[in-house]
Design a protein around this motif. Structure first.
Motif, short mmCIF file in Angstrom:
data_model
loop_
_atom_site.label_atom_id
_atom_site.label_comp_id
_atom_site.label_asym_id
_atom_site.label_seq_id
_atom_site.Cartn_x
_atom_site.Cartn_y
_atom_site.Cartn_z
N GLU A 268 -16.75 -13.08 26.62
CA GLU A 268 -17.20 -11.71 26.30
C GLU A 268 -18.60 -11.44 26.85
O GLU A 268 -18.88 -10.33 27.31
CB GLU A 268 -17.17 -11.49 24.79
CG GLU A 268 -17.45 -10.06 24.40
CD GLU A 268 -17.14 -9.79 22.94
OE1 GLU A 268 -16.70 -8.65 22.62
OE2 GLU A 268 -17.32 -10.70 22.11
N TRP B 231 -12.92 -2.66 25.30
CA TRP B 231 -12.19 -3.70 24.59
C TRP B 231 -12.65 -3.78 23.14
O TRP B 231 -13.72 -3.30 22.78
CB TRP B 231 -12.36 -5.05 25.28
CG TRP B 231 -13.71 -5.67 25.14
CD1 TRP B 231 -14.16 -6.50 24.14
CD2 TRP B 231 -14.83 -5.53 26.03
NE1 TRP B 231 -15.46 -6.89 24.36
CE2 TRP B 231 -15.89 -6.31 25.51
CE3 TRP B 231 -15.03 -4.82 27.23
CZ2 TRP B 231 -17.14 -6.39 26.15
CZ3 TRP B 231 -16.26 -4.90 27.85
CH2 TRP B 231 -17.30 -5.69 27.31
N PHE C 159 -8.18 -11.63 25.88
CA PHE C 159 -8.85 -10.33 25.82
C PHE C 159 -7.87 -9.27 26.33
O PHE C 159 -7.14 -9.49 27.31
CB PHE C 159 -10.12 -10.32 26.68
CG PHE C 159 -11.35 -10.72 25.94
CD1 PHE C 159 -12.13 -9.77 25.28
CD2 PHE C 159 -11.72 -12.05 25.88
CE1 PHE C 159 -13.26 -10.15 24.59
CE2 PHE C 159 -12.86 -12.44 25.19
CZ PHE C 159 -13.63 -11.48 24.54
#
Length: 464
Positions: free
Chosen positions: A364, A377, A386
């Motif tokens: 991330e 997201w 993800f």
């Protein structure tokens, strides 16, 4: 370690045809009877008969019996004479050698029962009590399979006829679509969001269901770390799904391969299998578990916990297809699990979850570095993926061409979101796995993906 949630709900309308029950009834009186499942079982399942030889195999375990039954090869002819492996301690990280005993190896190399070897089944029943607070005698049984996908296939075939309706969470793992498709059933998407199953749209769909069309038989859900979204269904929504199942008479297929990979900030919600214990009816949840993600994906370790009639149907299917799950896999798994015990397994899966938590955070951070503003997201709370949306403008709401063609041409492989919808509808979403790659490879992959997205935005006339 039994879990007591002390859930008390107001009685709900019961349209299932099952006897009306209240939460105050003794649990045995709330267990749905065998005949309740008659309308759910498929015609092909009803036609299956047991293998007359395999049905007698358990009698070989009876003390004093001399068996002339099965055509088992003589173990003296097998070339494997010993087996050792090294096992890592889940707490101390120390490694120690483990050797199968002569008896364990002989058993592992031989045929065994279609449901699984009894000692492993007993251990797994104990695991369900340890994790989910469910004990024997509460309207369920358990059998082992060659991974949970094997069991999902057999359970779905035991329940669905051509033309039956199955509700499928979407987006969802694409590997289940061929299973439902093979039954000739109709798949209807149920939306999900950042809190899991969209119960508002599910309720609306069921309440507005056409009067001349049979209602759905099952709902398929992945409640922890759903593949591909990584979302986990909240407790409130799980309770609402259980209520809807009673009101509209469907079964819940709880596929939970990422149960042990939960690393969300909030406490882990109870499973459907746990929650139904304290509901007005017990027996609507069919739970699929997997240890493949935490012990070995290649060993294919799966088990189903379900009402007896459904477990029996799965075992009959095994008898007539692959005979049994591999005995050696079961013997190895049992030895590992007995070495650790339930607390040791908990310690191990805790370490595994922390490992993937760190992998998620690293992935991330690099998404923010390279893709901030280009994709959207929600941070996953479990699993390995993800699920992100490409910001390509309203006229380019499809990731298919960008990911399947342009990204691949630029040396990065991901999966366009369309494959995670039963009908293959267009979507701007993409799934990316964070489980394997080291950070330098993740960084390079996201850098390449950034180039592709910027080019696609340029072609769409979007300012950079």
């Amino acid at each position: 370690m039994a879990i007591d949630l002390n859930i008390v709900e107001a009685p709900v309308a019961n349209t299932s045809g099952a006897p009306s029950k209240t939460p105050e009834d003794p649990r045995s009186q709330r267990i749905l009877p065998k005949e309740f499942y008659d309308r759910f079982m498929s015609e092909s399942s009803k036609l299956r008969i047991e293998d007359p030889i395999r049905a007698l195999l358990p009698l070989e375990e009876r003390p004093g019996v001399i068996s002339l039954l099965a055509g088992k090869p003589n173990a003296d002819t097998f070339p494997i004479t010993s087996m050792q492996f090294t096992l890592r301690d889940p707490v101390t990280d120390a490694e120690s050698p483990v050797s199968l005993t002569e008896q364990e190896l002989a058993r592992g190399l031989q045929y065994s029962g279609s449901a699984g070897i009894p000692e492993l089944l007993d251990w797994l029943v104990g695991l369900q009590e340890y994790n989910h607070g469910r004990k024997r005698g509460e309207g369920w049984d358990l059998c082992f399979g060659t991974g949970s996908s094997d069991l999902i296939y057999k359970a779905v075939n035991a329940l669905l006829n051509p033309g039956d309706v199955a509700l499928i969470e979407a987006p969802i793992y694409a590997g289940v679509f061929p299973i439902f498709h093979s039954t000739g059933s109709e798949m209807i998407e149920i939306n999900t969001d950042g809190h899991g199953t969209d119960t508002k749209s599910l309720r609306k769909l069921l309440e507005e269901w056409p009067a001349n069309k049979p209602k759905p038989k099952v709902l398929y859900t992945v409640p922890f770390g759903s593949n591909p979204t990584g979302m986990t269904t909240t407790l409130e929504r799980r309770l609402e799904v259980l209520e809807l199942a009673r009101q509209h008479n469907f079964l819940i297929l709880e596929d939970d391969p990422y149960y042990y990979l939960y690393f969300g900030d909030a406490p882990r919600p109870p499973s459907y299998f746990t929650l139904e214990r304290d509901q007005p009816e017990v027996g609507r949840v069919i739970r699929f578990d997997s240890l493949s993600k935490v012990l070995s994906s290649g060993m294919r370790i799966g088990f189903i916990s379900a009402p007896q009639v459904i477990v029996d149907a799965v075992v009959l299917h095994t008898m007539t297809s692959n005979l049994q799950p591999p005995t050696l896999t079961q013997v190895l798994a049992l030895r590992i699990l007995k070495e650790w015990g339930y607390d040791g397994l908990r310690a191990h899966v805790g370490r595994v979850a922390r490992f993937y938590h760190a992998k998620r955070d690293a992935f991330e951070a690099l998404m923010r570095k390279h893709l901030e503003g280009l994709v959207e997201w929600i941070t996953p709370e479990a699993g390995m993926f993800f699920w992100f949306k490409l910001n390509l403008g309203e006229t380019q709401a499809d990731s298919e061409a960008v990911i399947r063609t342009k990204a691949l041409e630029n040396g990065v492989l991901a999966i366009p979101g369309t494959v995670f919808h039963p009908g293959g509808r267009k979507t701007a979403y993409v799934r990316a796995s964070f489980s394997l790659l080291p950070e330098h490879d993740v960084e390079e992959a996201l850098r390449r993906l950034r180039e592709v997205i910027l080019e696609a935005r340029k072609e769409a006339g979007i300012s950079q």
